[in-house]
Design an enzyme around this catalytic site. Structure first.
Site, PDB file in Angstrom:
ATOM      1  N   HIS A  38      40.595  40.373  44.503  1.00 51.97           N
ATOM      2  CA  HIS A  38      41.529  40.348  45.629  1.00 51.97           C
ATOM      3  C   HIS A  38      41.714  38.928  46.150  1.00 51.97           C
ATOM      4  O   HIS A  38      40.826  38.080  45.993  1.00 51.97           O
ATOM      5  CB  HIS A  38      41.006  41.218  46.783  1.00 51.97           C
ATOM      6  CG  HIS A  38      41.402  42.648  46.688  1.00 51.97           C
ATOM      7  ND1 HIS A  38      42.173  43.265  47.642  1.00 51.97           N
ATOM      8  CD2 HIS A  38      41.138  43.595  45.761  1.00 51.97           C
ATOM      9  CE1 HIS A  38      42.370  44.541  47.305  1.00 51.97           C
ATOM     10  NE2 HIS A  38      41.742  44.752  46.159  1.00 51.97           N
ATOM     11  N   GLU A 106      49.038  44.732  43.987  1.00 54.09           N
ATOM     12  CA  GLU A 106      49.482  45.072  45.335  1.00 54.09           C
ATOM     13  C   GLU A 106      50.119  43.842  45.977  1.00 54.09           C
ATOM     14  O   GLU A 106      49.681  42.716  45.742  1.00 54.09           O
ATOM     15  CB  GLU A 106      48.306  45.524  46.214  1.00 54.09           C
ATOM     16  CG  GLU A 106      47.510  46.679  45.679  1.00 54.09           C
ATOM     17  CD  GLU A 106      46.293  46.222  44.881  1.00 54.09           C
ATOM     18  OE1 GLU A 106      45.934  45.020  44.936  1.00 54.09           O
ATOM     19  OE2 GLU A 106      45.706  47.064  44.188  1.00 54.09           O
TER      20      GLU A 106
END
Length: 317
Positions: A38, A106
């Protein structure tokens, strides 16, 4: 019995702590590692997000367990030619014990370099081209690529493992699962869905590994564990496409205000009963997964590893 590994949460822990947890996982009897990739955590409350490739390098020197990214998005934030180099180096450092888990990503992580977030169908097309680029580079040949989404100009990787890193593809819908079966070396999911595993096998994934992952929260008190999950991972109760589309942790926090403790913990084993944890893992085994990775939510990491080594892993084996 499926192999049981530990899922390292880059959203909750800094790099040194992730290395420490890797050692504890190996000592406890876990058989592999997942690690999330991430740029932002889902919520500011989670508090961390180290660069996964540096962390993998440190983990490779600390343990002998295989490592899979769960998952890397090689589409926007980092060009697939650079991911190819990072994965190749990781495979060398681990002695071939590295698998590159990939997915369509994402907006939370990818929008930082490109505000336009492509629709799902386009991202799936980009993923297929990205995998093609990476595999060409892993051949060690001088590579030039002019594709619809990516260009590579006279690039060659010089540091390569004996064998290219396997590419495991994350999939939650029919199209992505079919892609995993068709071109992937394995499949990744975070739900015990037997129909998706079956589709993966029927789409070309027969004989290839299927990896599944889940979150748990061990604590002496079940109520306390449930509160920890609701505080750190209310996003577990957010349904639909929001996880792919929202760009900032504060947006997830705003949406999470509508998630009850019951919804946040609906699929998360909580508390000290080993059978609750065993049954949750068994759902993945029954769904056809070959490997299951477990992530402990919260700070009680040492107690979790002791609990799993003593009460859970022996029951599974």
């Amino acid at each position: 019995m499926a192999r049981v590994g530990y899922f390292l949460s880059s959203e909750e822990h800094g790099p040194k702590e992730l290395v420490r947890q890797s050692k504890l996982a190996e000592q406890a009897g876990f058989e592999g590692l997942w690690i999330s990739d991430h740029y932002h955590p889902w919520l500011d409350e989670q508090g961390q997000s180290p660069f996964v490739w540096s962390t993998i390098g440190a983990i490779a020197e600390a343990v002998t367990l295989p490592i899979t990214t769960a998952v890397t998005c090689p589409l926007v934030r980092i060009h697939p030619a650079v991911i190819a180099q990072a994965a190749a180096t990781s495979a060398v450092l681990t002695g071939g014990r590295f698998q590159l888990g990939v997915g369509t990503g994402e907006a939370l992580n990818e929008h930082i370099v490109e505000s336009r977030w492509p629709p799902a169908a386009e991202r799936l097309e980009m993923l297929e081209e990205a995998i093609e680029v990476m595999r060409r580079l892993w051949s060690g040949e001088l590579t030039t690529h002019r594709g619809r989404h990516y260009s590579v100009d006279n690039a060659r990787l010089y540091t390569l493992p004996d064998n290219p890193p396997p590419v495991y593809i994350s999939g939650f819908g029919e199209k992505s699962v079919r892609l995993a079966g068709r071109i992937g070396d394995g499949y990744i999911s975070t739900g015990p869905d037997a129909d998706l595993v079956k589709l993966f096998r029927e789409s070309g994934g027969a004989g290839k590994p299927a990896q599944g992952g889940l979150k748990v929260c061990y604590a002496d008190d079940q109520a306390a564990a449930r509160k920890t999950v609701h505080r750190l991972w209310p996003t577990e109760g957010i349904k639909g496409e929001a996880s792919q589309l929202l760009p900032l942790p504060r947006h997830f926090a705003q949406l999470a205000e509508m998630v009850s403790e019951e919804d946040a913990t609906a699929s998360t084993p909580c508390g000290p009963d080993p059978e609750v944890h065993v049954q949750a893992i068994q759902k993945y085994v029954d769904a056809g997964f070959d490997e299951v990775y477990v992530s402990q939510i919260g700070t009680e990491q040492d107690a979790f590893f002791e609990f799993y080594a003593r009460e859970v892993l022996p029951r599974l084996r």
